[in-house]
Every structure is written in C-alpha cells, then in structure tokens.
Design a protein around this motif. Structure first.
Motif, PDB file in Angstrom:
ATOM      1  N   VAL A 130     -41.427  10.969   0.594  1.00  0.00           N
ATOM      2  CA  VAL A 130     -42.061  10.795  -0.723  1.00  0.00           C
ATOM      3  C   VAL A 130     -42.466   9.336  -0.913  1.00  0.00           C
ATOM      4  O   VAL A 130     -43.589   9.041  -1.345  1.00  0.00           O
ATOM      5  N   PHE A 131     -41.564   8.413  -0.589  1.00  0.00           N
ATOM      6  CA  PHE A 131     -41.872   6.984  -0.713  1.00  0.00           C
ATOM      7  C   PHE A 131     -43.092   6.616   0.124  1.00  0.00           C
ATOM      8  O   PHE A 131     -43.997   5.912  -0.340  1.00  0.00           O
ATOM      9  N   LEU A 281     -40.438   4.186 -13.620  1.00  0.00           N
ATOM     10  CA  LEU A 281     -39.966   5.064 -12.541  1.00  0.00           C
ATOM     11  C   LEU A 281     -40.754   4.811 -11.255  1.00  0.00           C
ATOM     12  O   LEU A 281     -40.181   4.771 -10.148  1.00  0.00           O
ATOM     13  N   LEU A 282     -42.074   4.637 -11.391  1.00  0.00           N
ATOM     14  CA  LEU A 282     -42.887   4.361 -10.203  1.00  0.00           C
ATOM     15  C   LEU A 282     -42.511   3.014  -9.593  1.00  0.00           C
ATOM     16  O   LEU A 282     -42.431   2.872  -8.364  1.00  0.00           O
ATOM     17  N   ALA A 283     -42.261   2.027 -10.443  1.00  0.00           N
ATOM     18  CA  ALA A 283     -41.868   0.702  -9.936  1.00  0.00           C
ATOM     19  C   ALA A 283     -40.562   0.788  -9.149  1.00  0.00           C
ATOM     20  O   ALA A 283     -40.438   0.207  -8.060  1.00  0.00           O
ATOM     21  N   VAL A 284     -39.605   1.528  -9.696  1.00  0.00           N
ATOM     22  CA  VAL A 284     -38.328   1.678  -8.984  1.00  0.00           C
ATOM     23  C   VAL A 284     -38.531   2.418  -7.658  1.00  0.00           C
ATOM     24  O   VAL A 284     -37.960   2.047  -6.618  1.00  0.00           O
ATOM     25  N   ALA A 285     -39.389   3.447  -7.674  1.00  0.00           N
ATOM     26  CA  ALA A 285     -39.590   4.261  -6.470  1.00  0.00           C
ATOM     27  C   ALA A 285     -40.196   3.460  -5.323  1.00  0.00           C
ATOM     28  O   ALA A 285     -39.837   3.677  -4.160  1.00  0.00           O
ATOM     29  N   VAL A 286     -41.109   2.538  -5.626  1.00  0.00           N
ATOM     30  CA  VAL A 286     -41.794   1.814  -4.544  1.00  0.00           C
ATOM     31  C   VAL A 286     -41.167   0.456  -4.237  1.00  0.00           C
ATOM     32  O   VAL A 286     -41.426  -0.111  -3.174  1.00  0.00           O
ATOM     33  N   VAL A 287     -40.380  -0.072  -5.156  1.00  0.00           N
ATOM     34  CA  VAL A 287     -39.807  -1.409  -4.936  1.00  0.00           C
ATOM     35  C   VAL A 287     -38.346  -1.340  -4.473  1.00  0.00           C
ATOM     36  O   VAL A 287     -37.903  -2.165  -3.663  1.00  0.00           O
ATOM     37  N   PRO A 289     -36.520   0.704  -2.407  1.00  0.00           N
ATOM     38  CA  PRO A 289     -36.178   0.790  -0.973  1.00  0.00           C
ATOM     39  C   PRO A 289     -36.363  -0.517  -0.204  1.00  0.00           C
ATOM     40  O   PRO A 289     -35.457  -0.917   0.538  1.00  0.00           O
ATOM     41  N   PRO A 290     -37.500  -1.242  -0.363  1.00  0.00           N
ATOM     42  CA  PRO A 290     -37.580  -2.541   0.326  1.00  0.00           C
ATOM     43  C   PRO A 290     -36.510  -3.524  -0.132  1.00  0.00           C
ATOM     44  O   PRO A 290     -35.964  -4.276   0.679  1.00  0.00           O
ATOM     45  N   MET A 291     -36.193  -3.526  -1.447  1.00  0.00           N
ATOM     46  CA  MET A 291     -35.147  -4.419  -1.932  1.00  0.00           C
ATOM     47  C   MET A 291     -33.782  -4.037  -1.362  1.00  0.00           C
ATOM     48  O   MET A 291     -32.952  -4.903  -1.059  1.00  0.00           O
ATOM     49  N   ARG A 292     -33.538  -2.736  -1.210  1.00  0.00           N
ATOM     50  CA  ARG A 292     -32.274  -2.290  -0.599  1.00  0.00           C
ATOM     51  C   ARG A 292     -32.174  -2.794   0.835  1.00  0.00           C
ATOM     52  O   ARG A 292     -31.102  -3.241   1.281  1.00  0.00           O
ATOM     53  N   LEU A 293     -33.286  -2.733   1.557  1.00  0.00           N
ATOM     54  CA  LEU A 293     -33.288  -3.215   2.947  1.00  0.00           C
ATOM     55  C   LEU A 293     -33.024  -4.723   2.986  1.00  0.00           C
ATOM     56  O   LEU A 293     -32.244  -5.209   3.826  1.00  0.00           O
ATOM     57  N   LEU A 294     -33.679  -5.462   2.078  1.00  0.00           N
ATOM     58  CA  LEU A 294     -33.460  -6.906   2.025  1.00  0.00           C
ATOM     59  C   LEU A 294     -32.005  -7.230   1.689  1.00  0.00           C
ATOM     60  O   LEU A 294     -31.393  -8.126   2.305  1.00  0.00           O
TER      61      LEU A 294
END
Length: 531
Positions: A130-131, A281-287, A289-294
C-alpha cells in the motif's frame, strides 16, 4: 547542389541509422533473453507441468490472492488521498504530493527494510505494498480528477446531493476508467513483487518472482524457472489485454479543465473535516515508514549512535558481505552512471524516432513493452542467454549496466518524447526555412530546447538504476554486489551488526533517491517531464 531525391535518401538513411540504435540494444538485451527463456523450456518441463505441481500451484495462488488483497487495500487508501490532492487546496499540499511520489520511487529493498520486523508477516507485506503503490492511485485517478470540470459537482450540489453522494454518485463513476487503469497497474506491481516479498513474506510464502529466483540461484533448476516465467508472462499479458478492452468499452469523454482550476479551498464543514482527517493520515502513511527506518539506523539498546554509519567502511569477519558496504555503494554508483548514460542515449534516440514517425503511437506503445515485463524475468533471461560462445558474459559488469538500462529506457522515453513531439515540428519548419539541415536543427535547436527534460530523465534513470534489484539479483557478482543486493544479504544474516549495517545502507540509498526525486519534481518543464 544536392538533388531533392538525394537529400530525401540521406534523410531516410539517417532516420534508419537512428532507429537502429534502440533496435539493436533492445533486441540484444531485451528480446533475445526473452526468446532464450522460451527456448529453454524443453523436455518434460513446461507451463503445463508447472500447473500440475501442487506446490507451484500454491505459489501461483498466493501470488494472485495477495495481489488482489493488496490492490483492494491500495484503492481503499488511495482514492480518498487522490480526491484530497486533486480537488482541495490546503497548507502542505505540495509537500504531500512530493512525499507520495518519493514513496513510489524508493527501492523495493528499502521499503522492505522499512517494514521488516522480527518475523515475516502478511500484514507487513500488505502495508508495504500500500505504501509503495499509493502514488499510482494518486497520479492516475487524482490526475483525472484534477482536470475534471467542477461543474459536474456543482450541478449535483444544486439538486441536493451531499458531499458523500457527489463523490459516490458522480466522481467515482466518471473516474471508472482511470480507477480500472490504476488498479491494473497496482495489481501488476504487486503480482510481480520481488524485493518486498522476498524480505517480508518469508520462505513459506513465495511469490512467482521469488520462486523463479529460488529455482535459479538455489536449486539451479532453470527449466522450471523458465516455465514459471512463461506462466507469469501469460497471466500478465492476458490481464493487460482484458484491461485494454475494458477501458476502450467503458471510456467516456468528459469536460476537462486545467489542473489548477479544479482544486479549491474546502468550503463546507464536511469538506473541512475531510481535509483535516485525510491529510494527516496520508502524511503519516508516507512519512512514518522512512522515519522508522531512520530511527532504527541510529537506535541501539544503549542509546542513539551514528556508529553504524561510521562502520560502513569496515569488512566484518564472518559477514555475508565479503566487501565493505562503502565498496557496494561505489559499485552501485559506477553501474548506475553507466546505465543512466546508456538509457539516455537509447531513450532519447527512441523518443526522437517516435516523435518524428508517422507511426508514432504504435512505436510509443512498443517502447513501453519493457515496462510490462518484470525485472526478474529480464535478469533470469540474462542467465539463460549470455552463458555461451561470444555471448558468454557471465560475471561481466556490463550485464549489470545493460539490465538496469533496459529497465530505465521506457521511463526516459516517457519523459522526453512529449517534449520532442510538442516542439520538434514547429522548430524544424522554422530552422529549415532559414536553411538549416535536419542534423543542424536537431543539434542546435531541438536538443537544447529539450535539454531540461533530458537532464531530468537522466536523473530519474540514475535513481531507477541505483535502486534496481529484480534483474540485478541474478547478474551481480558475489564479490561486487550493488547496494540493494548488499542490503538483502545483510538482512538475511542473523545478528544485530548485520541488520544495523543494512538499515544504515538503506537510509543512504533512500536519501539519494529521495533527493533526486524532489529535484526532478522541481526541475520539470511545465506539464512535460512529469513522472
């Protein structure tokens, strides 16, 4: 003075010489590998044999139903996002559009690393799909809604339709062809999922792509891999044909306007509530996962550290990576530069031929064919095709460059050809009236005008090559992997140190890809050159 028929012959010869450039390259590094796959299906192994194997039928069934579920979930999340970005103006709208696009162009192994947990899970697989594919719905369906005349909604409002009724009874039916097109693309991307499925689905749930890789690299069973490839090609081709027929039969002309005219500020309380809920919600969905990786790349049990980034130059004893991660970065950069140069040469020449041909629509469709073939199929085709005689290129770095260039060429054509088509005819006529030859016109007039689009296409080709994994996984040498291959090897090895290096490399790759994508979005030429 040259006679007119002599000038005509030279012009024809010049066009044929130009057309030979993409024809030779794609013939050798795209068509020939596919033909070799067909030729390798011999003896008792055939697509029928594959369908008769219960375990392989299970692989095909899992590939299909996970793609159906992933597509449904992506449409459920993507349609409100597409409507939000297409029809409303609000603070942060441009940033959200770019963030959605960045998510789509991130390398698949980076997306897999961002969603990876302690154990493989279907939830992570669906969330990653989905992401990754939200941008498809936003670009395809949102692109249609952004140009749909607002008068349709105004008329519905005048007869008493509420906001939800206008969306379900007016906007959704009008957008049906674009929704079908977006759903088809998402299904194809998830049906041919490789990097994400390899990292998140686990060994017990292989997609067809993962099974082709396993049969090739682990079991050395090339006939079964070839038969699976043909089954996949048949399914994908059938789907594309059915979708084309459906879109042709259901397509309806609507009044469209410039995209800037369709978007407006939310007026009613329901519209303001919709924007207030969906935008965050869209901001959380797309931002997120990359922040989690960082966050995972700098967090350790003892606190925050940059040690994993500083360790990228080290070769750890017992690691699955025989070289340092920085060496893999250098390999990726060299190969991606070579692939970008080749894809620019082949892609720009192809775009020129398409833009200046009377059969432009037919050639345009032909140039997009590589997009319908998965990168895994291309990589597997190289294993089958380039292993004997003068074409024995096993271990050659040029196979890496060629494979990544084949994947990138259709994008270059897609980005450059509209500019050449729009500017070429008028400028050629003006230059010819001033006495310039066709070559002078091309070199001194048309190419400078198209230079920004070409530069943007080159940057995008570089980003695609840098993150390419499907074909690269088959042809990369063990002692000189690219970044995506090195990330997968490190993630496949137990131990916190390996995972730490993999997450740090993923962040580096993500940062480079995101920077290129943002630059392209800022650099495009008006409506042209949009990804």
């Amino acid at each position: 003075m040259d006679r007119p028929d002599a000038r005509l012959s030279r012009a024809t010869a010049g066009r044929l010489a130009l057309a030979a450039v993409p024809a030779v390259f794609l013939g050798l590094f795209f068509v020939y590998p596919l033909v070799s796959i067909v030729g390798s299906v011999v003896g008792d192994v055939s697509p029928g044999t594959v369908l008769g194997d219960a375990r392989l039928r299970g692989v095909i069934w899992f590939t299909t139903w996970q793609a159906v579920v992933s597509t449904a979930m992506t449409l459920a999340a993507g349609l409100p996002a597409a409507y939000l970005l297409a029809r409303f103006r609000f603070p942060g709208r441009s940033a959200l559009r770019v963030a959605t696009l960045v998510a789509f162009v991130l390398p698949t192994v980076v997306v897999g690393a961002a969603f990876a947990g302690p154990r493989p899970s279907l939830a992570a697989l669906f969330a990653a799909h989905v992401f990754f594919n939200l941008a498809v719905v936003v670009r395809v369906v949102g692109g249609f809604w952004s140009q749909l005349d607002p008068a349709y909604e105004d008329v519905a409002a005048e007869i008493g339709a509420t906001g939800l009724r206008r969306f379900t009874d007016v906007l959704l039916p009008l957008a049906r062809p674009s929704i079908v097109g977006a759903a088809t693309l998402v299904f194809l991307f998830t049906f041919t999922s490789f990097g994400v499925a390899l990292l998140l689905a686990g060994p017990a749930r292989a997609t067809i792509e993962v099974e082709i890789f396993r049969q090739t690299s682990q079991l050395l069973n090339l006939p079964v891999a070839a038969a699976l490839t043909l089954v996949q090609l048949a399914i994908v081709s059938g789907l594309l044909w059915a979708t084309s027929v459906t879109e042709t039969r259901t397509g309806v002309r609507q009044q469209v306007v410039a995209s800037t005219d369709a978007a407006r500020r939310p007026r009613t309380r329901g519209e303001r509530l919709f924007v207030a809920v969906v935008a965050p919600l869209l901001a959380v969905a797309v931002v997120a996962p990359p922040m989690r990786l960082l966050w995972r790349s700098v967090r350790t049990p003892t606190g925050l550290t940059l040690r994993r980034y500083l360790d990228l130059g080290d070769v750890r004893e017992g690691s699955a990576l025989p070289i340092s991660p920085l060496d893999a970065v250098a390999t990726s950069l060299r190969v991606a530069v070579g692939a970008a140069v080749i894809s620019i040469v082949v892609g720009v020449v192809s775009a020129w031929v398409v833009a200046n041909s009377r059969r432009g629509s037919w050639l345009r469709g032909l140039s997009a064919v590589p997009l319908g073939v998965s990168a895994v199929t291309i990589g597997f085709g190289y294993v089958v095709a380039f292993d004997a005689g003068v074409l024995d290129l096993r271990g050659s770095v040029f196979l890496l460059v060629a494979a990544q260039a084949v994947v990138a060429v259709p994008f270059v054509v897609r980005l450059v050809e509209p500019v050449l088509s729009a500017t070429g005819v008028e400028l050629r006529e003006q230059a010819a009236a001033l006495g310039a030859s066709p070559w002078q016109t091309a070199l001194d007039v048309v190419l400078p005008v198209a230079s920004r689009a070409i530069l943007g296409a080159g940057a995008f080709a570089f980003a695609v090559a840098l993150g390419e994994f499907g074909a690269t996984a088959f042809v990369a040498r063990l002692d000189s992997p690219t970044m995506p291959v090195a990330i997968v090897r490190l993630l496949s090895q137990p131990g916190a140190a390996s995972v730490g290096q993999a997450t740090a490399m993923s962040v580096v790759l993500m940062a480079v890809t995101a920077a290129i994508t943002v630059a392209i979005d800022r650099f495009r030429v008006g409506a042209f050159g949009r990804i």
